[in-house]
Write a protein that holds these residues in place. Sequence first.
Motif, PDB file in Angstrom:
ATOM      1  N   ASP A 190       0.812  -1.224   0.000  1.00  0.00           N
ATOM      2  CA  ASP A 190       0.000   0.000   0.000  1.00  0.00           C
ATOM      3  C   ASP A 190       0.842   1.271   0.000  1.00  0.00           C
ATOM      4  O   ASP A 190       0.334   2.361   0.221  1.00  0.00           O
ATOM      5  CB  ASP A 190      -0.925   0.000   1.225  1.00  0.00           C
ATOM      6  N   GLY A 191       2.132   1.121  -0.211  1.00  0.00           N
ATOM      7  CA  GLY A 191       3.019   2.280  -0.259  1.00  0.00           C
ATOM      8  C   GLY A 191       3.761   2.480   1.056  1.00  0.00           C
ATOM      9  O   GLY A 191       3.407   1.883   2.081  1.00  0.00           O
ATOM     10  N   VAL A 192       4.812   3.303   0.982  1.00  0.00           N
ATOM     11  CA  VAL A 192       5.665   3.542   2.150  1.00  0.00           C
ATOM     12  C   VAL A 192       5.915   5.042   2.286  1.00  0.00           C
ATOM     13  O   VAL A 192       6.221   5.729   1.299  1.00  0.00           O
ATOM     14  CB  VAL A 192       7.017   2.799   2.013  1.00  0.00           C
ATOM     15  N   VAL A 234       6.427   5.445  -2.989  1.00  0.00           N
ATOM     16  CA  VAL A 234       7.125   5.996  -1.829  1.00  0.00           C
ATOM     17  C   VAL A 234       7.009   7.514  -1.844  1.00  0.00           C
ATOM     18  O   VAL A 234       7.192   8.140  -2.878  1.00  0.00           O
ATOM     19  CB  VAL A 234       8.632   5.628  -1.844  1.00  0.00           C
ATOM     20  N   LEU A 235       6.693   8.110  -0.690  1.00  0.00           N
ATOM     21  CA  LEU A 235       6.660   9.564  -0.555  1.00  0.00           C
ATOM     22  C   LEU A 235       7.533   9.965   0.629  1.00  0.00           C
ATOM     23  O   LEU A 235       7.686   9.205   1.589  1.00  0.00           O
ATOM     24  CB  LEU A 235       5.237  10.066  -0.295  1.00  0.00           C
ATOM     25  N   GLY A 260      -4.849   5.702   3.291  1.00  0.00           N
ATOM     26  CA  GLY A 260      -3.937   5.588   2.154  1.00  0.00           C
ATOM     27  C   GLY A 260      -2.680   6.419   2.341  1.00  0.00           C
ATOM     28  O   GLY A 260      -2.553   7.202   3.291  1.00  0.00           O
ATOM     29  N   LEU A 261      -1.746   6.261   1.386  1.00  0.00           N
ATOM     30  CA  LEU A 261      -0.424   6.888   1.496  1.00  0.00           C
ATOM     31  C   LEU A 261      -0.496   8.414   1.594  1.00  0.00           C
ATOM     32  O   LEU A 261       0.168   9.017   2.433  1.00  0.00           O
ATOM     33  CB  LEU A 261       0.441   6.463   0.285  1.00  0.00           C
ATOM     34  N   ALA A 262      -1.350   9.044   0.758  1.00  0.00           N
ATOM     35  CA  ALA A 262      -1.419  10.507   0.776  1.00  0.00           C
ATOM     36  C   ALA A 262      -1.965  11.008   2.119  1.00  0.00           C
ATOM     37  O   ALA A 262      -1.486  12.014   2.657  1.00  0.00           O
ATOM     38  CB  ALA A 262      -2.272  11.008  -0.385  1.00  0.00           C
ATOM     39  N   ALA A 263      -2.946  10.292   2.675  1.00  0.00           N
ATOM     40  CA  ALA A 263      -3.537  10.698   3.959  1.00  0.00           C
ATOM     41  C   ALA A 263      -2.518  10.558   5.091  1.00  0.00           C
ATOM     42  O   ALA A 263      -2.458  11.398   5.995  1.00  0.00           O
ATOM     43  CB  ALA A 263      -4.782   9.863   4.255  1.00  0.00           C
TER      44      ALA A 263
END
Lengths: 210, 131
Positions: free
Chosen positions: B60-62, B90-91, B113-116
Amino acid sequence: MNAAGLAAWIRHAAHLVSADAEHLTRLDAAVGDGDHGLNLDRGFGAAAEAVGALSDDATPGKVVLTAGRAIVSKTGGASGPLYGTALRRAGKALGDRTEVDAAALGAALAAALEGVQELGKAAEGDKTMVDALIPAVSAYEGALAGGADLASCVRAAADGAAKGAEATVPLRARKGRASYLGERSEGHMDPGAASTALILRALADVTVEG
Amino acid sequence: MVGIVLISHSPALAEGAAELARAMGVGKAVVEPAGGDVDGGLGTSIELVEHAVARADAGDGVLLLADLGSSVLTARTFIEDAEDAGDVAVLLADAPLVEGAVAAASMAATGAGLAAVRDAAEAARDHRKLR
């Protein structure tokens, strides 16, 4: 200039950095955390080794890209990502060509500067390696526009970088650890600008010899 | 669930901040430290970041948080490579390390989610201590 010429540059740069490591570390100890010479010596040593392990048919772009990757993974300090990005962008800009002419090398140098500024967000006058790279790129481009050959363009870039590094002495740092010191960062040469000048002098040395 | 990686010059700082963030993520959030250089000393290492991201990645991203200077540059360089490779989202959060890690772990534990999760970390910058 061919792949062997660029590999010779990386080896010579590693040699100059190693010989000057103590001086770079001393500059860094005045305003930074005092590890610049040591870090860069480790990074360029790894780069020279990685380039030496390439097969004979590697392109100039591959040589420079390989050096950049080694520097990113082995250097340790901020100079790792910055010099690594500079070399990787330059390597990508050289593409698949087997022979690098003056225009292509100039475009690679400009790509290196762009990569460094994108990553580090430093502007001219912030007392960073950018203050050596910007005058290097403009001197190179000026020489190229005047019809100079590759060796003369590189010599102009190396001279431009050296002058740029000298000009960082009175500046107040606006990036990195030195920026915490405010006016106390004035009166010292920026170690990143100094090492940039050294690495471009290495390029000028091997270009003249070639 | 979004994974979190804490990049610090100091192994002890990265591990301590990760321990705190995991507790605030009520034992659900995955928070992995990437502190120091490969020899265990002070510094930064893109290889340690790579390994930590691999451990934190559940698909789900890092989210990366970094302390200062070369940690930030190493994180940004890692992201450029990850984008080229395209294998994991990745952000990097523009956030203070400890406050950002606690906020990110709290949000990640909700399944956001990643952005949140990134936004929660960045909002931690506004949590003042004296007013």
